[in-house]
Design a protein around this motif. Structure first.
Motif, PDB file in Angstrom:
ATOM      1  N   ILE A   1      47.139  56.589   5.122  1.00  0.00           N
ATOM      2  CA  ILE A   1      48.332  55.958   5.694  1.00  0.00           C
ATOM      3  C   ILE A   1      49.477  56.954   5.715  1.00  0.00           C
ATOM      4  N   LYS A   2      50.089  57.091   6.880  1.00  0.00           N
ATOM      5  CA  LYS A   2      51.226  58.000   7.031  1.00  0.00           C
ATOM      6  C   LYS A   2      52.419  57.212   7.572  1.00  0.00           C
TER       7      LYS A   2
ATOM      8  N   ILE B   1      37.819  54.013  17.576  1.00  0.00           N
ATOM      9  CA  ILE B   1      39.125  54.650  17.412  1.00  0.00           C
ATOM     10  C   ILE B   1      39.274  55.048  15.950  1.00  0.00           C
ATOM     11  N   LYS B   2      39.618  56.309  15.720  1.00  0.00           N
ATOM     12  CA  LYS B   2      39.726  56.834  14.353  1.00  0.00           C
ATOM     13  C   LYS B   2      41.176  56.885  13.858  1.00  0.00           C
ATOM     14  N   THR B   3      42.107  57.124  14.783  1.00  0.00           N
ATOM     15  CA  THR B   3      43.516  57.244  14.399  1.00  0.00           C
ATOM     16  C   THR B   3      44.334  56.250  15.208  1.00  0.00           C
TER      17      THR B   3
ATOM     18  N   LEU C   1      41.602  48.929   5.283  1.00  0.00           N
ATOM     19  CA  LEU C   1      41.068  50.271   5.015  1.00  0.00           C
ATOM     20  C   LEU C   1      40.168  50.288   3.782  1.00  0.00           C
ATOM     21  N   ASP C   2      40.421  49.401   2.816  1.00  0.00           N
ATOM     22  CA  ASP C   2      39.573  49.306   1.625  1.00  0.00           C
ATOM     23  C   ASP C   2      38.160  48.874   1.978  1.00  0.00           C
TER      24      ASP C   2
ATOM     25  N   THR D   1      40.313  56.700  10.184  1.00  0.00           N
ATOM     26  CA  THR D   1      40.648  57.814   9.291  1.00  0.00           C
ATOM     27  C   THR D   1      42.145  57.952   9.037  1.00  0.00           C
ATOM     28  N   GLU D   2      42.971  57.399   9.947  1.00  0.00           N
ATOM     29  CA  GLU D   2      44.414  57.525   9.766  1.00  0.00           C
ATOM     30  C   GLU D   2      45.154  56.376  10.445  1.00  0.00           C
TER      31      GLU D   2
END
Length: 174
Positions: free
Chosen positions: A5-6, A113-115, A145-146, A152-153
């Protein structure tokens, strides 16, 4: 802070990811705020895809999500989700906001979709209280996400200082 997470302060239409999420309205025909900005920056291709979806299924219900091309945007796709208007049954609205995030993530996984980047859903003209919306967004994304390895992001893109500060505090808290 979670490694997947960003947090970014900026304009979601400039983010280079596989998909950005649009805080759409149920008509899918564009509107104000982030919805209008995404439609303007992405061009006619997004609107054309939205019209095709409307013709097929009659729009998008609150809490649900649909996917289109990203047109001229740096992302590959736009996932349109409809957040709730904050009035009436508050608990129901909180559940619908969580569904908007989880259904967007599920649609991302289904499309490899990864990001993915999210705006602050429902906090503008839909008047969802920003602190509560941020809590729901972070908790829903973390829970997803768990239990999923595909994404991935996840980037939370905040347009204003208030939302950025709220997300920053929540993401640093654990």
């Amino acid at each position: 802070m979670d490694s997947k997470i960003k947090l970014v302060k900026g304009d979601i239409t400039k983010i280079e990811v596989d998909a950005i999420v649009n805080a759409a309205n149920s008509s899918l025909l564009g509107g104000g705020g982030v919805d209008g900005a995404i439609h303007r920056a992405g061009g006619e291709a997004i609107l054309n895809d939205c019209i095709a979806i409307r013709n097929r299924q009659g729009g998008c219900k609150t809490g649900e999500a649909v996917i289109t091309t990203a047109g001229k945007l740096p992302a590959k796709y736009v996932i349109h989700t409809v957040g709730p208007v904050y009035s009436g049954d508050k608990a129901e609205k909180e559940q619908l906001l969580a569904k908007a995030y989880s259904n967007s993530l599920q649609l991302a996984v289904e499309n490899n979709i990864k990001t993915i980047a999210f705006p602050n859903i429902s906090t503008g003209i839909y008047h969802f209280p920003k602190p509560k919306a941020a809590e729901i967004a972070v908790a829903t994304v973390r829970d997803f996400l768990d239990n999923d390895e595909g994404i991935t992001e996840v980037i939370f893109v905040c347009f204003d200082d208030e939302n950025y500060s709220l997300y920053d505090d929540l993401l640093k808290a654990t």
